[in-house]
Design a protein around this motif. Structure first.
Motif: not given
Length: 345
Positions: A93-97, A139-140, A336-339
């Motif tokens: 699953v990709a990082a959320p926007h 969390n990424l 990219d959202v890291m956390s």
């Protein structure tokens, strides 16, 4: 919904026997509080190169060192490499926007919100401080090196409840409200795996604990005293003041991972935040749980930190950390959202 009802619903998703060996302490399991604090001190040490001014929160699980790979080097990358397990694993699953502000919304100054929070604290039905927390996190997870997997998001929901005797329970469930009913990527002793939405990852009971230092001690509800409390959270064992807004946001997140503030504590916290340098109002937003909020942004060292507050009471709803610069080594891009953490009252 009452706290006991929340626990019953989550446990009912997929009960796990407490003697299940997968959830014993060991590699990949949550760190005890003293280890979290020591590890957080290591990440903030002056000798370590920094990716940003300060971490979003103290590390709760060993895997979260991945967030600080730039700070602590290749050793952490080797120790915490995350790989998809088996050929049947679902695509990552990709990082959320990152969340977007409402078009045309008017920013609310923190000083004005502090006045609203103070008024809410004087109401007869004002909420009260409660030990324990209910939080959803995204969390990424990152890899580096040849053949490294693309960054993926690990979504979890955690409910911690304390009892009168000082013991507490912690329930962790794989859950992503952005994709209800869809499979969820979770980590385990064997690496990453795909699990069903609502899968219980751990359900544990801890013995009584009555420490006298934060976060075990009861937080105060005046700005000056709460500032000192947060400083001790950020610098365990000494009275060194927080060095800046980044460390303040870290300490706030740590506080919220152990306590659910009441109206008085929220009012004191907003007064502290109103004095924070570089924390600017940005406008209105709807958070990942569908709640209206006001956004306050702080940018430093390649990260955009977005604090989301309730526009009526000042309660902290969420904290989102987003990369403002890409990094080929770990396959992350700007935006990219890291956390992300969403605290549920």
């Amino acid at each position: 919904m009452a706290p006991d009802d929340e626990l019953a619903l989550l446990r009912g998703a997929n009960p796990v026997p407490r003697d299940d060996p997968r959830f014993h302490e060991g590699p990949g399991r949550p760190l005890p509080p003293h280890a979290e604090r020591q590890l957080n001190q290591l990440l903030h040490s002056a000798s370590a190169p920094r990716r940003r001014e300060a971490r979003p929160r103290p590390v709760r699980q060993v895997r979260r060192l991945v967030w600080g790979i730039e700070m602590i080097g290749a050793a952490a990358a080797v120790a915490l490499a995350l790989v998809l397990a088996g050929p049947t694993s679902a695509p990552a699953v990709a990082a959320p926007h990152p969340l977007s502000l409402r078009a045309g919304s008017t920013p609310l100054p923190l000083e004005r919100l502090a006045d609203r929070a103070a008024a809410a604290a004087e109401a007869e039905d004002a909420t009260r401080l409660r030990r324990g927390t209910h939080v959803q996190t995204w969390n990424l997870a990152l890899e580096s090196g040849p053949g490294a997997a693309a960054p993926i998001t690990l979504p979890e929901e955690r409910v911690t409840r304390w009892k009168a005797d000082g013991s507490h329970t912690e329930l962790v469930v794989a859950s992503d409200p952005r994709r209800p009913g869809k499979s969820v990527i979770a980590d385990g002793d064997g690496g990453l795996r795909t699990v069903t939405d609502g899968k219980v990852l751990s359900d544990r009971t801890f013995p009584p604990s009555r420490g006298t230092a934060p976060p075990q001690s009861r937080p105060p509800h005046t700005p000056e005293a709460l500032r000192a409390y947060l400083a001790e959270l950020g610098h365990p064992g000494d009275r060194t003041p927080l060095s800046g807004t980044g460390e303040l946001l870290d300490a706030v997140a740590t506080f919220l991972d152990h306590w659910t503030p009441g109206a008085r504590e929220s009012a004191a916290l907003i007064r502290i935040l109103a004095d924070a340098e570089g924390l600017r109002p940005a406008g209105a937003i709807t958070d990942r749980l569908g709640r209206p909020g006001q956004v306050y942004v702080y940018e430093a060292a390649g990260l955009r930190r977005m604090l989301i507050l309730d526009p009526s009471t000042g309660a902290v709803l969420g904290l989102e950390d987003t990369y403002t610069k890409g990094d080929r080594t770990y396959g992350v891009q700007a935006g990219d959202v890291m956390s992300y953490s969403a605290w549920v009252r």
